[in-house]
Motif scaffolding. Structure first.
Motif, short mmCIF file in Angstrom:
data_model
loop_
_atom_site.label_atom_id
_atom_site.label_comp_id
_atom_site.label_asym_id
_atom_site.label_seq_id
_atom_site.Cartn_x
_atom_site.Cartn_y
_atom_site.Cartn_z
N GLY A 1 20.21 33.21 -38.55
CA GLY A 1 19.15 33.32 -39.45
C GLY A 1 17.86 32.81 -38.67
O GLY A 1 18.07 32.49 -37.61
N PHE A 2 16.81 32.82 -39.53
CA PHE A 2 15.39 32.48 -39.21
C PHE A 2 15.21 30.96 -39.40
O PHE A 2 15.57 30.79 -40.78
N LEU B 1 23.65 36.15 -41.23
CA LEU B 1 22.94 35.25 -42.33
C LEU B 1 21.42 35.40 -42.63
O LEU B 1 20.92 35.43 -41.52
N SER B 2 21.33 35.67 -43.80
CA SER B 2 19.68 35.78 -44.01
C SER B 2 19.07 36.73 -43.28
O SER B 2 19.43 37.68 -43.48
N MET B 3 18.13 36.36 -42.26
CA MET B 3 17.49 37.40 -41.49
C MET B 3 18.59 38.17 -40.79
O MET B 3 18.47 39.38 -40.57
N TYR C 1 19.76 40.84 -43.03
CA TYR C 1 18.82 42.00 -43.27
C TYR C 1 19.22 43.01 -41.96
O TYR C 1 19.32 44.01 -41.92
N ARG D 1 4.69 33.78 -46.41
CA ARG D 1 4.97 33.84 -45.07
C ARG D 1 3.76 33.73 -43.96
O ARG D 1 3.52 32.85 -42.99
N MET E 1 11.19 23.85 -44.18
CA MET E 1 12.34 24.75 -44.51
C MET E 1 13.71 23.86 -44.57
O MET E 1 14.77 24.31 -45.44
N LEU F 1 9.72 39.86 -41.04
CA LEU F 1 10.63 39.70 -42.04
C LEU F 1 9.82 40.07 -43.53
O LEU F 1 10.28 40.78 -44.32
N ILE G 1 17.00 30.00 -51.28
CA ILE G 1 16.34 30.99 -50.79
C ILE G 1 16.64 32.19 -51.33
O ILE G 1 15.98 33.23 -51.58
N HIS H 1 21.76 27.61 -48.34
CA HIS H 1 21.67 28.74 -47.68
C HIS H 1 22.22 28.85 -46.18
O HIS H 1 21.92 29.86 -45.50
N MET H 2 22.95 27.88 -45.89
CA MET H 2 23.43 27.75 -44.56
C MET H 2 25.16 27.66 -44.87
O MET H 2 25.70 26.75 -43.98
C1 MLT Z 1 16.56 33.10 -42.84
O1 MLT Z 1 17.19 32.07 -43.18
O2 MLT Z 1 16.96 33.92 -41.91
C2 MLT Z 1 15.33 33.14 -43.76
O3 MLT Z 1 15.33 32.49 -44.81
C3 MLT Z 1 15.30 34.87 -44.05
C4 MLT Z 1 13.97 34.87 -44.95
O4 MLT Z 1 12.82 34.17 -44.84
O5 MLT Z 1 13.90 35.89 -45.60
#
Ligand code: MLT
Length: 280
Positions: free
Chosen positions: A30-31, A94-96, A99, A133, A152, A195, A222, A248-249
């Motif tokens: 993730g990011f 995970l997350s990013m 995507y 962002r 974050m 993103l 998130i 989120h983790m």
């Molecule tokens: C992530 O955890 O990768 C970010 O929260 C992704 C996002 O900001 O959309």
């Protein structure tokens, strides 16, 4: 034991950490993190060939920065070529990273045996999220990575009192802070742009027929469980797991539950209409 490679990928070089043998399992971070967020998944190397890159701009892959989520997905396909991975892989993000995994499934379907989408979503950013962002990118430019870690970390981890009191909490926070502080400002800013510009994947994901495991922390602030519940209704062969006491983790916050779920998925992947599919 992870081995580090530097693989030539689309005009740059990506650092990639591999361990184990057998079916390829790609772990996309993730990011604003890097491959180290998957350390708790190292026991999975007894069952699969783990491939955990630092995505373009992150970790030890900082020669260039990301320009789009699509580019990061093309990097993953090129990385599999560079590593001579010819069989379709399980792509877990995970997350990013989630995507990116969706774009790998849509742009490079022949590379994907199964998907694991963790604490992520199908939808694009709202205008408000994009503005947030842009604001964050400007702040990181002025004040450095510390402001990003401060902003974050409380949102990355589960917020309930019971979750905050878990014994590994302080170590998890310290690991996240360490990773965030090491990512270059230019990479953070570029990734925030990528993103924010990512397309909505809802329609495209209706046609992704590979077995898909969706995982979300019950306390994810998130991409809350509703995001993955919506995805479950859209992705044809999806199974959803909501993990208690995780935010989120999930792979860092509940590694044992996450690893067991991933192993179970690899052994019994969901098929179309909920039936069992052939193993990935
Ligand atoms: C992530 O955890 O990768 C970010 O929260 C992704 C996002 O900001 O959309």
């Amino acid at each position: 034991m992870m081995t580090v490679h530097h693989a030539p990928v689309a005009g740059t070089s990506l650092a990639v950490h591999t361990a184990g043998a057998g079916r390829p399992l790609v772990l996309l971070h993730g990011f604003p993190l890097d491959h180290r967020m998957w350390e708790g998944q190292s026991p999975l190397a007894d069952h699969a060939r783990l491939i955990a890159p630092d995505l373009r701009g992150f970790g030890a892959s900082t020669a260039t920065v990301a320009t789009s989520v699509e580019q990061l997905a093309d990097d993953v396909a090129a990385l599999l070529d560079a590593l001579h991975v010819t069989t379709p892989a399980v792509i877990c993000g995970l997350s990013m990273g989630g995507y990116v995994a969706q774009h790998v499934a849509v742009r490079h379907p022949d590379r994907v045996a199964a998907l694991v989408l963790v604490d992520t979503k199908l939808e694009a950013d709202t205008a408000e999220a994009r503005a947030g962002r842009d604001d964050l990118a400007a702040k990181v430019g002025r004040l450095g990575q510390g402001i990003l870690a401060d902003a974050m970390i409380p949102r990355l981890l589960a917020g309930s009192t019971e979750s905050r009191e878990q014994p590994h909490r302080a170590a998890t926070e310290a690991a996240l802070r360490g990773m965030i502080l090491e990512q270059p400002v230019a990479s953070i800013q570029a990734a925030l742009g990528a993103l924010g510009a990512r397309p909505d994947m809802t329609e495209a994901m209706r046609d992704v027929l590979v077995p898909t495991l969706l995982v979300v922390g019950a306390e994810d602030a998130i991409t809350p469980p509703e995001c993955l519940e919506r995805a479950e209704a859209i992705v044809p062969c999806a199974r959803l797991l909501i993990v208690p006491h995780a935010g989120h983790m999930t792979p860092l916050e509940a590694p044992a539950v996450f690893n067991a779920a991933l192993l179970e998925f690899l052994q019994h992947p969901p098929g179309i209409l909920g039936g069992a599919a052939s193993p990935a």
